[in-house]
Design a protein around this motif. Structure first.
Motif, short mmCIF file in Angstrom:
data_model
loop_
_atom_site.label_atom_id
_atom_site.label_comp_id
_atom_site.label_asym_id
_atom_site.label_seq_id
_atom_site.Cartn_x
_atom_site.Cartn_y
_atom_site.Cartn_z
N GLY A 245 -10.52 -0.94 -6.10
CA GLY A 245 -9.51 -1.92 -6.47
C GLY A 245 -8.52 -2.21 -5.38
N GLU A 246 -7.61 -3.15 -5.68
CA GLU A 246 -6.59 -3.59 -4.75
C GLU A 246 -5.21 -3.16 -5.23
OE1 GLU A 246 -7.25 -5.64 -2.01
OE2 GLU A 246 -9.42 -5.54 -2.43
N VAL A 247 -4.38 -2.77 -4.26
CA VAL A 247 -2.97 -2.48 -4.52
C VAL A 247 -2.14 -3.26 -3.52
CG1 VAL A 247 -1.16 -0.72 -4.43
CG2 VAL A 247 -3.35 -0.20 -5.51
N GLU A 248 -1.18 -4.01 -4.00
CA GLU A 248 -0.28 -4.77 -3.14
C GLU A 248 1.11 -4.16 -3.21
OE1 GLU A 248 -0.17 -9.33 -2.72
OE2 GLU A 248 1.62 -8.84 -3.92
N VAL A 249 1.64 -3.78 -2.06
CA VAL A 249 2.93 -3.11 -1.97
C VAL A 249 3.91 -4.01 -1.23
CG1 VAL A 249 4.14 -1.14 -0.94
CG2 VAL A 249 1.91 -0.81 -2.01
N SER A 250 5.10 -4.21 -1.80
CA SER A 250 6.18 -4.96 -1.17
C SER A 250 7.31 -3.99 -0.82
CB SER A 250 6.72 -6.04 -2.11
OG SER A 250 5.69 -6.93 -2.51
N THR A 251 7.97 -4.24 0.32
CA THR A 251 9.00 -3.32 0.78
C THR A 251 10.35 -4.01 0.93
OG1 THR A 251 8.67 -3.71 3.15
CG2 THR A 251 7.22 -2.09 2.07
N ALA A 252 11.38 -3.21 1.12
CA ALA A 252 12.74 -3.72 1.24
C ALA A 252 12.91 -4.62 2.45
CB ALA A 252 13.73 -2.56 1.31
N SER A 253 12.11 -4.39 3.52
CA SER A 253 12.23 -5.20 4.72
C SER A 253 11.49 -6.52 4.61
CB SER A 253 11.68 -4.43 5.93
OG SER A 253 10.27 -4.32 5.86
N GLY A 254 10.77 -6.74 3.51
CA GLY A 254 10.03 -7.97 3.31
C GLY A 254 8.56 -7.89 3.67
N VAL A 256 4.60 -6.97 3.21
CA VAL A 256 3.65 -6.90 2.10
C VAL A 256 2.36 -6.30 2.62
CG1 VAL A 256 2.33 -8.18 0.38
CG2 VAL A 256 4.67 -8.89 0.94
N TYR A 257 1.89 -5.26 1.96
CA TYR A 257 0.66 -4.56 2.34
C TYR A 257 -0.33 -4.69 1.17
CZ TYR A 257 3.85 -2.24 5.65
OH TYR A 257 4.79 -1.97 6.62
N ARG A 258 -1.48 -5.27 1.46
CA ARG A 258 -2.52 -5.36 0.43
C ARG A 258 -3.67 -4.46 0.87
NH1 ARG A 258 -4.24 -10.48 -3.24
NH2 ARG A 258 -6.04 -9.55 -4.27
#
Length: 342
Positions: A245-254, A256-258
């Motif tokens: 599966g896929e996980v998309e992570v967003s961070t405080a600095s803007g 995005v890691y998919r």
């Protein structure tokens, strides 16, 4: 739910000593490490140890997933019968708090031994997690996780290999954790890449609402970028086992890691580590037990007494390969159905 983040050097890394008194019922102080190659999905080793001072109890585990088999070693004793540096065949030493640990496993009935050092490669994410439960009890515990690398030697069935350069994520927690009821999806995600680690803890309710999220992208250059959002699209079997599966992570600095995860290597069923409600239960002095799981389909998150699974996965982030532990659990309630958010 609330979390706070602070410099991990403020975390008291050694386990609490005998001078810690008047601790609340349910108090624990625990460590957990995983150890695995940077570019292969076997072997996967997970080890843990915890003390429960109000119960005068300690317990721990070592889980090996390798060549179609999972081997489980569980040990326990009275806290008053130990020197607080381990129990059974397992020993640990905090050489340098938040930076260097030594971990040892002596000869035992599952045929696994090691003498290794874990050294931090990134700063740690540290938080205090507070969750109001459906019961009257409140969860409140300090929580830390941090990426590192190993050096030393691992022996399986008499054959020794160097673990120099292997990845390892550690998890430290201390306090009272009584989260119960209403949970649908649990993820403890630790994706290791050459220069950084993506680590977070996510818990969702059975309706898909977020109950808890904490974590960060932890870089070897010392940068911590807190994670502010997680979305997922995961594939599970009917037996609640993760396939991919896929996980998309967003961070405080803007950023995005998919990240794509392939979880088909199998193993990491934490029922073998005592996660089915067996931690903190007194078993007297020097209790050791073990068992083995055939990973050909004989066991699953649905059939074991805990659905919690720490799977060593292959990760892909825009062509950059990684490995790491994807811990997951779905509730076994017949009223729940997994809902992707991505």
């Amino acid at each position: 739910m609330s979390t706070t983040h602070d410099d991990a050097t403020t975390f008291h890394d050694p386990l609490v000593g005998a001078d810690a008194i008047d601790l609340p019922d349910g108090f624990f102080d625990r460590l957990m490490f995983n150890m695995h190659p940077t570019d292969e999905l076997s072997p996967s080793i997970i080890m843990g140890f915890g003390i429960y001072p109000p119960k005068d109890t300690v317990d721990g585990f070592v889980v090996l997933s390798h060549e179609g088999e999972q081997r489980n070693l569980r040990h326990a004793s009275l806290l008053s019968a130990t020197d607080r540096s381990g129990a059974g065949p397992f020993r640990f030493e905090v050489v340098e708090p938040n930076a260097l640990w030594r971990l040892q496993l002596a000869a035992n009935e599952i045929g696994v031994e090691f003498d290794v050092r874990w050294r931090a490669r990134t700063p740690a994410w540290f938080g205090e997690v507070a969750v109001t439960n459906e019961s009257a009890k409140r969860t409140s515990f300090d929580h830390l996780f941090q990426s590192g690398r190993y050096d030393g030697e691992l022996t399986i069935d008499g054959e020794s290999v160097s673990v120099d350069g292997w990845y390892g994520q550690r998890d430290r927690s201390r306090g009272v954790r009584t989260m119960s009821g209403g949970q649908g999806l649990h993820i403890w995600y630790q994706a290791q890449f050459p220069d950084f680690s993506i680590g977070f803890l996510l818990v969702e309710t059975r309706s898909g609402d977020r109950l808890l999220l904490e974590g960060a992208v932890m870089r070897e250059n010392g940068r911590l970028d807190p994670i502010t959002g997680v979305r997922h699209a995961l594939s599970f079997t009917d037996d609640l086992d993760l396939v991919d599966g896929e996980v998309e992570v967003s961070t405080a600095s803007g950023e995005v890691y998919r990240v794509h995860a392939d979880a088909r290597a199998g193993g990491g069923f934490m029922a073998g580590a005592g996660y089915g409600g067996h931690h903190g239960v007194s078993r007297g002095v020097d209790h050791v037990e073990s068992d083995r799981y055939d990973l050909g389909g004989a066991v699953s998150p649905r059939s074991l007494d805990s659905a919690l699974t720490d799977r060593l996965c292959a990760f892909d982030l825009d062509g950059v390969r990684g490995t790491g532990i994807f811990e997951f659990a779905l509730t076994r309630s017949s009223k729940y159905q997994y809902r992707p958010s991505l």
